[in-house]
Write an enzyme that holds these catalytic residues in place. Structure first.
Site, short mmCIF file in Angstrom:
data_model
loop_
_atom_site.label_atom_id
_atom_site.label_comp_id
_atom_site.label_asym_id
_atom_site.label_seq_id
_atom_site.Cartn_x
_atom_site.Cartn_y
_atom_site.Cartn_z
N HIS A 120 6.69 -7.99 -1.35
CA HIS A 120 5.83 -8.33 -2.34
C HIS A 120 5.32 -7.17 -3.32
O HIS A 120 4.18 -7.12 -3.94
CB HIS A 120 4.37 -8.63 -1.58
CG HIS A 120 4.30 -10.05 -0.81
ND1 HIS A 120 3.53 -10.37 0.18
CD2 HIS A 120 5.38 -11.01 -0.90
CE1 HIS A 120 4.25 -11.50 0.89
NE2 HIS A 120 5.01 -11.84 0.05
N ASP A 162 0.86 -1.13 0.08
CA ASP A 162 -0.01 0.01 0.11
C ASP A 162 0.75 1.41 -0.25
O ASP A 162 0.27 2.38 -0.31
CB ASP A 162 -0.87 0.05 0.96
CG ASP A 162 -0.15 -0.22 2.51
OD1 ASP A 162 0.77 0.30 2.63
OD2 ASP A 162 -1.02 -0.76 3.15
P1 NAD Z 1 -3.21 -11.25 6.55
O1 NAD Z 1 -4.44 -10.67 5.95
O2 NAD Z 1 -2.78 -12.52 6.32
O3 NAD Z 1 -3.06 -11.13 8.30
C1 NAD Z 1 -3.23 -9.87 8.96
C2 NAD Z 1 -2.90 -10.11 10.21
O4 NAD Z 1 -3.03 -9.01 11.14
C3 NAD Z 1 -3.78 -11.03 10.91
O5 NAD Z 1 -3.07 -12.28 11.77
C4 NAD Z 1 -4.49 -10.43 12.11
O6 NAD Z 1 -5.02 -11.00 13.06
C5 NAD Z 1 -3.56 -9.26 12.27
N1 NAD Z 1 -4.27 -7.86 12.60
C6 NAD Z 1 -5.50 -7.43 11.96
N2 NAD Z 1 -5.80 -6.29 12.51
C7 NAD Z 1 -4.59 -5.83 13.39
C8 NAD Z 1 -4.08 -4.88 13.90
N3 NAD Z 1 -4.98 -3.61 14.10
N4 NAD Z 1 -3.00 -4.81 14.81
C9 NAD Z 1 -2.25 -5.68 14.57
N5 NAD Z 1 -2.73 -6.86 14.03
C10 NAD Z 1 -3.79 -6.70 13.24
O7 NAD Z 1 -1.96 -10.42 6.18
P2 NAD Z 1 -0.31 -10.71 5.73
O8 NAD Z 1 0.17 -11.50 6.79
O9 NAD Z 1 0.05 -9.43 5.39
O10 NAD Z 1 -0.54 -11.44 4.44
C11 NAD Z 1 -1.50 -11.60 3.33
C12 NAD Z 1 -1.07 -10.90 2.10
O11 NAD Z 1 -1.84 -10.15 1.59
C13 NAD Z 1 0.47 -10.14 2.08
O12 NAD Z 1 1.10 -11.01 0.88
C14 NAD Z 1 0.11 -8.96 1.63
O13 NAD Z 1 0.96 -8.58 0.32
C15 NAD Z 1 -1.27 -8.77 1.07
N6 NAD Z 1 -1.87 -7.86 1.52
C16 NAD Z 1 -1.42 -6.49 1.64
C17 NAD Z 1 -2.17 -5.28 2.09
C18 NAD Z 1 -1.75 -4.02 2.15
O14 NAD Z 1 -0.83 -3.83 1.74
N7 NAD Z 1 -2.16 -3.09 3.24
C19 NAD Z 1 -3.56 -5.63 2.63
C20 NAD Z 1 -4.13 -7.08 2.31
C21 NAD Z 1 -3.35 -8.21 1.94
#
Ligand code: NAD
Ligand code: ZN
Length: 239
Positions: free
Chosen positions: A116, A101
């Protein structure tokens, strides 16, 4: 537990951090695994793949355009800002992020390994060209390269390999850090999740921060439960 983790972090000369979608959740960007991660009932695993793009590039681009628009309206939160402040205090610091992001950049972090990729980068599907495009809405979908071929998002999809040089640097940082902080990642997406045991076996103190228990919790020296925008500023404050 928080005090102990804070002491380790304060005393370390070299620190590496791994972040995931959870750190951007409080900026209003849904994680892939939250209910808000659903878009038109498609699961991200059905859209963020080379097969999905080959089958229906327009659908995949519509999803990316929706995400780009959402992210462009979001602001970095206190967790992103705390990590940027930590970087300014440490002699050796690496931020490894799975997020695409760009909120870490906007918060002021400098040494960022985007394993990523980046949603604001586009890549040609036919020629080697790669470029930045910050428009949240494209005049037409799918966007095209100068050469006329279709562009794709400059991100790593499920089943694709990680950018080799960036990944090597991430492994090196994890293997040489005195403290390895893992925040807001489900720690189930590989190879990224493998950085946690790598850091641990190389002797780092592992601090995990997540709202829930994850596979990384079991090997963490301190597993902190809470929201990153609240806990990271406490963990990183200088008093
Ligand atoms: P994930 O969606 O698998 O996991 C998110 C984790 O964050 C969960 O374990 C959850 O319990 C935790 N979480 C949620 N809210 C939280 C908070 N406020 N504080 C602390 N922890 C919190 O995400 P991931 O592990 O990054 O893997 C998924 C893939 O998705 C990655 O490869 C990524 O590239 C991609 N992705 C990126 C974005 C982004 O860029 N913002 C968003 C969604 C997915
Ligand atoms: Zn091209």
């Amino acid at each position: 537990m928080l005090d102990q983790a804070k002491r380790w972090l304060d005393q370390a000369r070299s620190v590496a951090v791994l972040t995931g979608a959870g750190i951007s959740a409080e900026s209003g960007i849904p994680t892939f695994r939250s209910a808000g991660g659903l878009w038109k009932q498609f699961r991200p695993e059905e859209l963020a793949t080379p097969q999905a793009f080959a089958r229906d590039p327009l659908l995949v681009w519509e999803w990316y355009q929706w995400r780009r628009a959402l992210i462009s309206r979001a602001e970095p939160n206190a967790g992103h800002l705390a990590l940027a402040a930590l970087e300014r205090r440490k002699e050796i610091f690496t931020l490894i992020t799975q997020n695409v992001d760009g909120l870490h950049d906007r918060a002021g972090s400098k040494q960022i390994l985007k394993i990523h990729g980046d949603i604001w980068t586009l890549r040609c599907t036919a020629c080697p060209k790669e470029w930045r495009d910050l428009r949240p809405v494209f005049p037409a979908l799918p966007p095209k390269c100068e050469c006329g071929a279709m562009a794709r998002p400059g991100v790593v999809w499920f089943g694709e390999s990680l950018p080799a040089r960036v990944w090597e640097e991430a492994e090196r940082a994890a293997a040489s850090a005195e403290v390895f902080l893992v925040a807001g990642t489900s720690a189930v997406v590989y190879p990224a999740a493998g950085l946690v045991p790598l850091a641990k076996s190389a002797g780092a103190k592992v601090i995990e921060l997540n709202t829930e228990e994850t596979p990384a919790s079991a090997i963490a020296d301190a597993a902190l439960r809470g929201r990153s925008a609240e806990i990271l500023p406490m963990l990183i404050s200088s008093e």
